[in-house]
Design a protein around this motif. Structure first.
Motif, mmCIF file in Angstrom:
data_model
loop_
_atom_site.group_PDB
_atom_site.id
_atom_site.type_symbol
_atom_site.label_atom_id
_atom_site.label_comp_id
_atom_site.label_asym_id
_atom_site.label_seq_id
_atom_site.Cartn_x
_atom_site.Cartn_y
_atom_site.Cartn_z
ATOM 1 N N ALA A 153 0.843 -1.207 0.000
ATOM 2 C CA ALA A 153 0.000 0.000 0.000
ATOM 3 C C ALA A 153 0.874 1.252 0.000
ATOM 4 C CB ALA A 153 -0.907 -0.016 1.227
ATOM 5 N N ASP A 154 0.431 2.275 -0.711
ATOM 6 C CA ASP A 154 1.224 3.505 -0.865
ATOM 7 C C ASP A 154 1.623 4.135 0.468
ATOM 8 O OD1 ASP A 154 1.307 3.415 -3.584
ATOM 9 O OD2 ASP A 154 -0.402 4.747 -3.894
ATOM 10 N N HIS A 155 0.721 4.064 1.443
ATOM 11 C CA HIS A 155 0.987 4.744 2.711
ATOM 12 C C HIS A 155 1.946 3.956 3.599
ATOM 13 C CE1 HIS A 155 -2.222 1.880 3.689
ATOM 14 N NE2 HIS A 155 -1.566 1.768 4.795
ATOM 15 N N GLN A 156 2.134 2.668 3.293
ATOM 16 C CA GLN A 156 2.905 1.797 4.187
ATOM 17 C C GLN A 156 4.402 2.056 4.031
ATOM 18 O OE1 GLN A 156 2.059 -0.238 6.648
ATOM 19 N NE2 GLN A 156 4.228 -0.638 7.002
ATOM 20 N N PHE A 157 5.048 2.338 5.151
ATOM 21 C CA PHE A 157 6.485 2.579 5.127
ATOM 22 C C PHE A 157 7.262 1.285 5.339
ATOM 23 C CE2 PHE A 157 10.441 3.245 7.435
ATOM 24 C CZ PHE A 157 11.120 3.972 6.486
ATOM 25 N N MET A 158 8.329 1.145 4.616
ATOM 26 C CA MET A 158 9.294 0.080 4.872
ATOM 27 C C MET A 158 10.621 0.511 4.259
ATOM 28 S SD MET A 158 7.857 -2.685 2.085
ATOM 29 C CE MET A 158 8.537 -4.078 2.930
ATOM 30 N N LEU A 159 11.702 -0.121 4.649
ATOM 31 C CA LEU A 159 13.007 0.222 4.078
ATOM 32 C C LEU A 159 13.002 -0.114 2.589
ATOM 33 C CD1 LEU A 159 15.330 -1.264 6.862
ATOM 34 C CD2 LEU A 159 14.889 1.162 6.422
ATOM 35 N N TYR A 160 13.565 0.770 1.786
ATOM 36 C CA TYR A 160 13.757 0.512 0.356
ATOM 37 C C TYR A 160 12.473 0.024 -0.320
ATOM 38 C CZ TYR A 160 18.125 0.266 2.839
ATOM 39 O OH TYR A 160 19.142 0.520 3.711
ATOM 40 N N LYS A 161 11.404 0.751 -0.031
ATOM 41 C CA LYS A 161 10.070 0.361 -0.510
ATOM 42 C C LYS A 161 10.043 0.184 -2.027
ATOM 43 C CE LYS A 161 5.471 0.079 -0.126
ATOM 44 N NZ LYS A 161 4.651 1.219 0.321
ATOM 45 N N ASP A 162 10.670 1.127 -2.754
ATOM 46 C CA ASP A 162 10.608 1.051 -4.218
ATOM 47 C C ASP A 162 11.283 -0.220 -4.734
ATOM 48 O OD1 ASP A 162 9.282 3.422 -4.089
ATOM 49 O OD2 ASP A 162 10.953 4.657 -4.772
ATOM 50 N N GLN A 163 12.377 -0.598 -4.096
ATOM 51 C CA GLN A 163 13.065 -1.830 -4.486
ATOM 52 C C GLN A 163 12.203 -3.059 -4.162
ATOM 53 O OE1 GLN A 163 16.024 -2.572 -6.006
ATOM 54 N NE2 GLN A 163 16.253 -0.399 -6.487
ATOM 55 N N PHE A 164 11.561 -3.013 -3.014
ATOM 56 C CA PHE A 164 10.715 -4.143 -2.627
ATOM 57 C C PHE A 164 9.567 -4.324 -3.622
ATOM 58 C CE2 PHE A 164 7.034 -5.935 -0.398
ATOM 59 C CZ PHE A 164 7.574 -7.136 0.041
ATOM 60 N N VAL A 165 8.933 -3.202 -3.976
ATOM 61 C CA VAL A 165 7.805 -3.281 -4.911
ATOM 62 C C VAL A 165 8.281 -3.779 -6.280
ATOM 63 C CG1 VAL A 165 6.014 -1.953 -6.096
ATOM 64 C CG2 VAL A 165 6.516 -1.488 -3.693
ATOM 65 N N LYS A 166 9.475 -3.329 -6.670
ATOM 66 C CA LYS A 166 10.019 -3.756 -7.961
ATOM 67 C C LYS A 166 10.188 -5.278 -8.010
ATOM 68 C CE LYS A 166 14.261 -3.332 -10.701
ATOM 69 N NZ LYS A 166 15.626 -2.737 -10.695
ATOM 70 N N HIS A 167 10.655 -5.849 -6.925
ATOM 71 C CA HIS A 167 10.972 -7.280 -6.932
ATOM 72 C C HIS A 167 9.835 -8.179 -6.445
ATOM 73 C CE1 HIS A 167 15.182 -6.871 -8.066
ATOM 74 N NE2 HIS A 167 15.216 -5.800 -7.286
ATOM 75 N N PHE A 168 8.920 -7.615 -5.651
ATOM 76 C CA PHE A 168 7.872 -8.472 -5.084
ATOM 77 C C PHE A 168 6.459 -7.942 -5.338
ATOM 78 C CE2 PHE A 168 11.704 -9.169 -2.563
ATOM 79 C CZ PHE A 168 11.826 -10.548 -2.663
ATOM 80 N N GLY A 169 6.357 -6.785 -6.003
ATOM 81 C CA GLY A 169 5.045 -6.197 -6.264
ATOM 82 C C GLY A 169 4.327 -6.867 -7.421
ATOM 83 N N PRO A 170 3.182 -6.311 -7.805
ATOM 84 C CA PRO A 170 2.349 -6.921 -8.858
ATOM 85 C C PRO A 170 3.110 -7.164 -10.158
ATOM 86 C CG PRO A 170 1.216 -5.093 -7.814
ATOM 87 C CD PRO A 170 2.600 -5.081 -7.269
ATOM 88 N N ALA A 171 4.030 -6.245 -10.507
ATOM 89 C CA ALA A 171 4.762 -6.382 -11.767
ATOM 90 C C ALA A 171 5.710 -7.572 -11.741
ATOM 91 C CB ALA A 171 5.536 -5.105 -12.056
ATOM 92 N N ALA A 172 6.077 -8.019 -10.538
ATOM 93 C CA ALA A 172 7.029 -9.128 -10.417
ATOM 94 C C ALA A 172 6.324 -10.464 -10.239
ATOM 95 C CB ALA A 172 7.963 -8.877 -9.228
ATOM 96 N N GLU A 173 5.014 -10.451 -10.135
ATOM 97 C CA GLU A 173 4.272 -11.696 -9.900
ATOM 98 C C GLU A 173 4.493 -12.669 -11.039
ATOM 99 O OE1 GLU A 173 0.156 -11.278 -9.003
ATOM 100 O OE2 GLU A 173 0.545 -10.108 -7.197
ATOM 101 N N GLY A 174 4.756 -13.907 -10.656
ATOM 102 C CA GLY A 174 4.956 -14.940 -11.663
ATOM 103 C C GLY A 174 6.392 -15.038 -12.146
ATOM 104 N N LYS A 175 7.178 -13.989 -11.882
ATOM 105 C CA LYS A 175 8.584 -14.036 -12.289
ATOM 106 C C LYS A 175 9.395 -14.731 -11.193
ATOM 107 C CE LYS A 175 8.484 -9.672 -14.833
ATOM 108 N NZ LYS A 175 8.990 -8.288 -14.846
ATOM 109 N N PRO A 176 10.384 -15.519 -11.590
ATOM 110 C CA PRO A 176 11.218 -16.139 -10.556
ATOM 111 C C PRO A 176 12.029 -15.092 -9.823
ATOM 112 C CG PRO A 176 12.138 -16.514 -12.736
ATOM 113 C CD PRO A 176 10.808 -15.852 -12.943
ATOM 114 N N ILE A 177 12.326 -15.369 -8.567
ATOM 115 C CA ILE A 177 13.192 -14.461 -7.808
ATOM 116 C C ILE A 177 14.565 -14.460 -8.467
ATOM 117 C CG2 ILE A 177 14.222 -14.022 -5.547
ATOM 118 C CD1 ILE A 177 11.239 -13.792 -5.431
ATOM 119 N N ALA A 178 15.107 -13.269 -8.670
ATOM 120 C CA ALA A 178 16.403 -13.163 -9.345
ATOM 121 C C ALA A 178 17.490 -13.868 -8.553
ATOM 122 C CB ALA A 178 16.757 -11.691 -9.511
ATOM 123 N N ALA A 179 18.567 -14.171 -9.238
ATOM 124 C CA ALA A 179 19.692 -14.839 -8.578
ATOM 125 C C ALA A 179 20.206 -13.968 -7.440
ATOM 126 C CB ALA A 179 20.806 -15.074 -9.588
#
Lengths: 144, 200
Positions: free
Chosen positions: B169-195
């Protein structure tokens, strides 16, 4: 949805879904397990009783494990420290905003101005004689 | 003299949930208050933060300053550990510590392998105590993970396994939020976790 002793009406419910009014003490947090699998957290202040779901509206922590301050009428979540009013369940304060300002800079996916109005979810109830009877929760598992 | 050891076990959750719990720094001071009652960010540098943290050992409070670096998607490094204040006697005056924590998916992504690598560089007279130090560090790591898993399992029970929507959620704070969303957000769904990121 919270009600006072004076305006509540009885509607007839299973005894297991009720609690004696004498068990709800002022200045203490009273916890009752409901048949839905959820807990209700009860607070008494003067003649008024409030009942809330145990699920923290922020991340889902069990607010029955939270820290209750009777003097201030607040309940703090044990996971993130978020503070709620036990008068109406409203969100009062996120202590982390003060603790880590250096990190809380808006970015593409963090927009602090969009903070939602978190609120502890009321559990409906009525008063029947000397007992508080919990009402039917339309969707007890829906805490988001 | 150097002593390196690994602590490896599986967490009964997805990598996304494990990483979310790690980056959700708002819970450190509260959920882990029993043995780490203070956690404060002093400085930031890219995907690194300098942290001042207080630990409670045998009823005694000790503070340390260290750098914590995030290597997306699921690797975390801790290094440059110092006593705080600097003149306070402490193990960091005589021993250098570096840690690397890496989460990798197992069981078709339903579980997470947690591998902590710890490098200790200590004087020869302390070397005989290396296994005692290792045991203590492993115990602390397991205790912290137990508390995190308690949080993760309760969230799973309420919101479903692997559900990280609250963190996204946009309001939710966490460290390195943009990086987290990039790797685990909707756009990353179905993609394997990178090496995993290279060591270092």
């Amino acid at each position: 949805m919270t009600q006072t002793l004076s305006d509540a009406t009885a509607e007839g419910r299973d005894e297991a879904e009720s609690i004696a009014l004498s068990e709800i003490r002022e200045g203490a947090m009273t916890i009752r397990m409901l048949s839905s699998g959820r807990k209700a957290i009860l607070f008494k202040k003067g003649n008024e009783i409030r009942a809330f779901s145990e699920v923290c509206p922020h991340m889902g922590a069990d607010m029955a494990d939270g820290i209750f301050c009777a003097k201030d009428g607040t309940l703090a979540c044990k996971w993130h420290g978020y503070l709620f009013s036990t008068d109406d369940g409203s969100f009062l304060h996120n202590p982390n905003e003060k603790l880590m300002p250096i990190l809380r800079k808006p970015s593409e996916h963090f927009q602090p101005d969009k903070t939602p109005a978190y609120r502890l979810r009321p559990v409906p109830f009525t008063i029947k004689g000397d007992r508080l009877v919990f009402g039917r929760d339309p969707n007890p598992m829906d805490d988001r | 003299m150097k002593h390196t050891f690994k602590l490896t076990y599986e967490l009964d959750t997805t990598v996304g949930c494990a990483v979310a719990a790690y980056l959700d720094c708002e819970h450190y001071k509260f959920l882990h208050s029993k043995y780490s009652p203070e956690w404060e960010v002093l400085d930031t540098r890219g995907l690194s933060i300098q942290v001042r943290q207080t630990w409670v050992h045998s009823g005694r409070r000790v503070a340390q300053i260290y750098w914590c670096e995030y290597k997306p998607p699921a690797t975390f490094l801790n290094y440059e550990m110092k006593s705080d204040p600097w003149w306070m006697p402490g193990v960091h005056h005589i021993m250098k510590t570096r840690t690397r924590l890496e989460y990798t998916p197992v069981a078709d992504g339903q579980r997470t392998k947690s591998e902590l690598t710890v490098e200790l560089d200590m004087p020869i007279w302390l070397y005989p105590a290396r296994h005692l130090i290792e045991k203590k560090l492993c115990q602390l790591k397991r205790e912290k993970d137990d508390e995190d898993m308690e949080m993760i399992k309760r969230r799973e029970k309420i919101f479903g396994r692997g559900n990280i929507k609250s963190y996204l959620a946009d309001h939710q704070f966490m460290l390195y939020k943009d990086q987290f969303v990039k790797h685990f957000g909707p756009a990353a769904e179905g993609k394997p976790i990178a090496a995993p990121a290279p060591a270092g």
